[in-house]
Design a protein around this motif. Structure first.
Motif, PDB file in Angstrom:
ATOM      1  N   LEU A 248      -7.668   8.592  -1.772  1.00  0.00           N
ATOM      2  CA  LEU A 248      -6.971   7.459  -2.352  1.00  0.00           C
ATOM      3  C   LEU A 248      -6.547   7.742  -3.791  1.00  0.00           C
ATOM      4  O   LEU A 248      -5.421   7.427  -4.199  1.00  0.00           O
ATOM      5  N   GLU A 249      -7.421   8.367  -4.573  1.00  0.00           N
ATOM      6  CA  GLU A 249      -7.095   8.681  -5.971  1.00  0.00           C
ATOM      7  C   GLU A 249      -5.892   9.615  -6.061  1.00  0.00           C
ATOM      8  O   GLU A 249      -4.992   9.430  -6.886  1.00  0.00           O
ATOM      9  N   ARG A 250      -5.862  10.653  -5.252  1.00  0.00           N
ATOM     10  CA  ARG A 250      -4.742  11.600  -5.309  1.00  0.00           C
ATOM     11  C   ARG A 250      -3.438  10.955  -4.819  1.00  0.00           C
ATOM     12  O   ARG A 250      -2.353  11.252  -5.324  1.00  0.00           O
ATOM     13  N   THR A 251      -3.538  10.074  -3.823  1.00  0.00           N
ATOM     14  CA  THR A 251      -2.345   9.350  -3.368  1.00  0.00           C
ATOM     15  C   THR A 251      -1.771   8.500  -4.491  1.00  0.00           C
ATOM     16  O   THR A 251      -0.549   8.449  -4.713  1.00  0.00           O
ATOM     17  N   VAL A 252      -2.675   7.844  -5.224  1.00  0.00           N
ATOM     18  CA  VAL A 252      -2.243   7.013  -6.343  1.00  0.00           C
ATOM     19  C   VAL A 252      -1.599   7.856  -7.436  1.00  0.00           C
ATOM     20  O   VAL A 252      -0.595   7.449  -8.058  1.00  0.00           O
ATOM     21  N   ASP A 253      -2.131   9.042  -7.687  1.00  0.00           N
ATOM     22  CA  ASP A 253      -1.546   9.927  -8.699  1.00  0.00           C
ATOM     23  C   ASP A 253      -0.090  10.242  -8.379  1.00  0.00           C
ATOM     24  O   ASP A 253       0.781  10.236  -9.259  1.00  0.00           O
ATOM     25  N   VAL A 254       0.181  10.521  -7.093  1.00  0.00           N
ATOM     26  CA  VAL A 254       1.556  10.832  -6.691  1.00  0.00           C
ATOM     27  C   VAL A 254       2.459   9.609  -6.839  1.00  0.00           C
ATOM     28  O   VAL A 254       3.590   9.700  -7.321  1.00  0.00           O
ATOM     29  N   ILE A 255       1.943   8.440  -6.450  1.00  0.00           N
ATOM     30  CA  ILE A 255       2.721   7.203  -6.576  1.00  0.00           C
ATOM     31  C   ILE A 255       3.056   6.931  -8.040  1.00  0.00           C
ATOM     32  O   ILE A 255       4.189   6.549  -8.378  1.00  0.00           O
ATOM     33  N   ILE A 256       2.087   7.141  -8.930  1.00  0.00           N
ATOM     34  CA  ILE A 256       2.307   6.927 -10.364  1.00  0.00           C
ATOM     35  C   ILE A 256       3.371   7.890 -10.892  1.00  0.00           C
ATOM     36  O   ILE A 256       4.243   7.506 -11.685  1.00  0.00           O
ATOM     37  N   ALA A 257       3.316   9.135 -10.457  1.00  0.00           N
ATOM     38  CA  ALA A 257       4.308  10.120 -10.905  1.00  0.00           C
ATOM     39  C   ALA A 257       5.723   9.710 -10.478  1.00  0.00           C
ATOM     40  O   ALA A 257       6.681   9.821 -11.253  1.00  0.00           O
ATOM     41  N   VAL A 258       5.846   9.213  -9.248  1.00  0.00           N
ATOM     42  CA  VAL A 258       7.165   8.771  -8.763  1.00  0.00           C
ATOM     43  C   VAL A 258       7.665   7.593  -9.595  1.00  0.00           C
ATOM     44  O   VAL A 258       8.836   7.553 -10.031  1.00  0.00           O
ATOM     45  N   GLY A 259       6.792   6.620  -9.859  1.00  0.00           N
ATOM     46  CA  GLY A 259       7.176   5.459 -10.652  1.00  0.00           C
ATOM     47  C   GLY A 259       7.572   5.830 -12.073  1.00  0.00           C
ATOM     48  O   GLY A 259       8.557   5.309 -12.615  1.00  0.00           O
ATOM     49  N   THR A 260       6.829   6.727 -12.671  1.00  0.00           N
ATOM     50  CA  THR A 260       7.138   7.167 -14.036  1.00  0.00           C
ATOM     51  C   THR A 260       8.489   7.886 -14.082  1.00  0.00           C
ATOM     52  O   THR A 260       9.292   7.687 -15.011  1.00  0.00           O
ATOM     53  N   ALA A 261       8.756   8.712 -13.089  1.00  0.00           N
ATOM     54  CA  ALA A 261      10.025   9.443 -13.052  1.00  0.00           C
ATOM     55  C   ALA A 261      11.208   8.484 -12.935  1.00  0.00           C
ATOM     56  O   ALA A 261      12.259   8.662 -13.586  1.00  0.00           O
ATOM     57  N   LEU A 262      11.064   7.439 -12.130  1.00  0.00           N
ATOM     58  CA  LEU A 262      12.141   6.456 -11.984  1.00  0.00           C
ATOM     59  C   LEU A 262      12.423   5.749 -13.308  1.00  0.00           C
ATOM     60  O   LEU A 262      13.582   5.565 -13.703  1.00  0.00           O
TER      61      LEU A 262
END
Length: 587
Positions: A248-262
């Motif tokens: 779950l933590e690593r999934t959240v890390d990827v989601i955060i990276a996508v949001g930050t990039a947008l």
């Protein structure tokens, strides 16, 4: 909420915690604004569309730096008092919950305790309650702060630019789906782990409590293998919990990276188009980073929260158990009892359909000595448990001095009955405390008088610390005869009208047995005494002998009357007399 009454008592500290929590959240929202001022009015002033801050850059830089320190200091103070006040509340509440849990376990009937495992109950009282308190500080508090901060930050972001805010929130549904799917699995695994830890504790408690037998029978290896198996299962569940939490933590890390990039991409486009300042984009990115903290914290603490939920569920399961024997709403305190006991058609069953006692009826006058004899499993000890109201009859009635014992409050009834068991358990305390436990206002003279009656004073004073000698757990540092005499002293000091003796001389050598019998003879004078024994020679002097078999009284009378009947009692007495022709007894 099950623990709300305990929480409500802490309202002053809770009020302080809420106020400092709100202050902490407000300061978090203010935190990035000095950075915006620094970028827009000091570093790149030409790009700023608002020149209301027409101040010297050096002065503005100094003011910005000081504001950073001020905000951080105020937030540190708010966070400190929030953490401390909530920690005190958590400690107080969990202390009360643990007291309530332990007290409730003390009230649950023997029927419950005979089915539960003591090690698992110990884990619930100690570890599960502590885990709830720990999670309150390490997980619940950070999540609460982060969620409130998220609300404030999203509001400010929407005020700055609604489109960019909506873009930054696009990833939240993806996170919600992942968190919901994985957190449910984590909670299930955590509950299994807590149950497995309870089994590990139960096995350890059981084996350590019987260490003498285990070593005598060379059972160390089988028990060690059993413990290792259960420990390995607990480890497997623990690894699975951590694996799911890490997923779950690593999934959240990827989601955060996508949001930050947008946000970075669209924010840069707005800056180029002069729709936003660089400082505004920095505030967005800072808020976005902080806004994702609740998500990161949720992923980080999901395993802990799941374990806390499992611990809370295990505690609530115990508190939900209704005592099988409890005071009636109209129960009264028992007066000073005289000791007349009557059973009227009493039936009892431990399990539905399996009757242990079947229609028992008899009377014992005050001061009489009643001997209960018969084969093992005939219901003798169960009968005595009913007098103590450790269980209640399935049918029928038990009366003392003509009154149904269910009319009396449990404590007032049991405080007027003394018990000496076959296995006399002593507590890991001084001999003085073991004798006087539960008796308020006991003097040293009272304790010594009880010890003398039990023929224990002599050996007690010969010990290194006398009455202040601390005995081992369950009295393991004393001999069987010494433990039994202290148990008799404990019964004597209570000065109760009813006395129950359950195989009080079993397993003792002849010398110890004679001394115990003499002490019991002194103890039972002027008391209604129930003696459970397999040795019929101890029953000779009884005023009544009840011969039980398969839950029924099949013979009743004095020793002489039962010999004349030439029934089961007489046959068994003749067999025992043939095996012990020269044995004499003190009572």
């Amino acid at each position: 909420m099950r623990f709300w009454p305990q929480i409500r008592e802490q309202w002053p500290l809770l009020t302080l915690s809420v106020l400092t929590l709100l202050a902490d959240v407000g300061l978090r929202v203010l935190e990035p604004w000095p950075l915006k001022v620094l970028v827009d009015y000091v570093l790149v002033p030409k790009q700023s569309s608002d020149h209301w801050l027409d101040l010297d850059p050096v002065w503005l830089l100094t003011a910005t730096a000081m504001s950073v320190i001020l905000i951080a200091s105020l937030r540190a103070i708010a966070t400190y008092w929030n953490t401390v006040s909530l920690a005190i509340v958590g400690s107080r509440v969990m202390t009360q919950v643990r007291d309530q849990l332990y007290g409730h376990l003390q009230q649950l009937s023997l029927r419950y305790h005979s089915q539960a495992r003591s090690g698992d109950l110990i884990v619930r009282v100690s570890s599960d309650a502590s885990r709830l308190q720990e999670i309150l500080l390490t997980a619940a508090l950070p999540l609460m702060v982060s969620l409130l901060s998220l609300t404030g930050m999203v509001g400010v972001m929407a005020w700055l630019d609604l489109k960019l805010t909506l873009l930054s929130l696009l990833t939240f549904p993806v996170f919600w789906f992942a968190a919901t799917r994985l957190s449910h699995r984590i909670r299930q695994v955590s509950l299994r782990q807590r149950q497995q830890e309870g089994q590990v504790a139960s096995t350890a408690a059981e084996s350590l409590g019987a260490i003498k037998l285990i070593q005598s029978l060379s059972l160390e290896e089988p028990f060690a293998h059993l413990f290792s198996q259960q420990n390995q299962k607990s480890l497997t569940e623990s690894i699975e919990t951590k694996r799911l939490a890490a997923h779950l933590e690593r999934t959240v890390d990827v989601i955060i990276a996508v949001g930050t990039a947008l946000v970075m991409g669209y924010g840069a486009k707005l800056v180029i188009a002069d729709a936003l300042t660089p400082g505004d984009v920095i505030i967005f990115l800072t808020y976005l980073r902080n806004a994702y903290k609740p998500i990161q914290n949720f992923a980080k603490y999901t395993g802990r929260l799941a374990k806390a939920a499992a611990s809370g569920e295990r505690i609530l399961n115990v508190l939900a158990e209704v005592p099988g024997v409890q005071d009636r709403p109209d129960a009264i305190a028992a007066p000073r009892l005289q000791g007349g006991v009557e059973f009227k058609a009493v039936h009892f069953q431990y399990q539905p359909g399996l009757h242990t006692l079947k229609g028992l009826s008899f009377k014992a006058a005050p001061g009489q000595k009643i001997a209960l004899v018969g084969p093992s499993g005939s219901g003798k000890s169960t009968l005595m448990s009913l007098i103590l109201r450790l269980y209640d009859p399935s049918q029928g009635q038990i009366r003392i001095d003509g009154q149904d014992i269910c009319r009396y409050r449990l404590h007032s009834l049991r405080s007027q009955i003394s018990v000496v068991l076959q296995e006399s358990l002593l507590f890991a305390a001084t001999i003085r405390e073991n004798i006087a436990y539960g008796i308020s206002g006991c003097s040293q003279a009272d304790i010594e008088a009880a010890a003398r009656l039990a023929d224990a004073h002599e050996f007690i004073t010969a010990l290194p610390e006398g009455y202040d000698t601390v005995v081992g757990e369950q009295g393991s540092t004393l001999s069987g005869g010494q433990r039994q005499r202290i148990a008799i002293a404990r019964a004597a000091i209570r000065q109760t009208p009813i006395l129950i003796l359950d195989e009080p001389t079993s397993g003792l050598d002849n010398v110890s047995e004679q001394r115990i019998l003499q002490a019991l003879d002194q103890l039972s004078r002027n008391r209604t005494t129930f003696l459970i024994t397999h040795d019929l020679h101890l029953a000779i002097s009884a005023d009544q002998i009840l011969y039980l078999d398969q839950g029924q009284i099949i013979e009743q009378g004095t020793h002489a009357e039962l010999l004349q009947k030439n029934g089961s009692y007489a046959t068994l007495f003749q067999i025992q007399s043939a095996l012990q022709p020269n044995l004499t007894y003190a009572c």
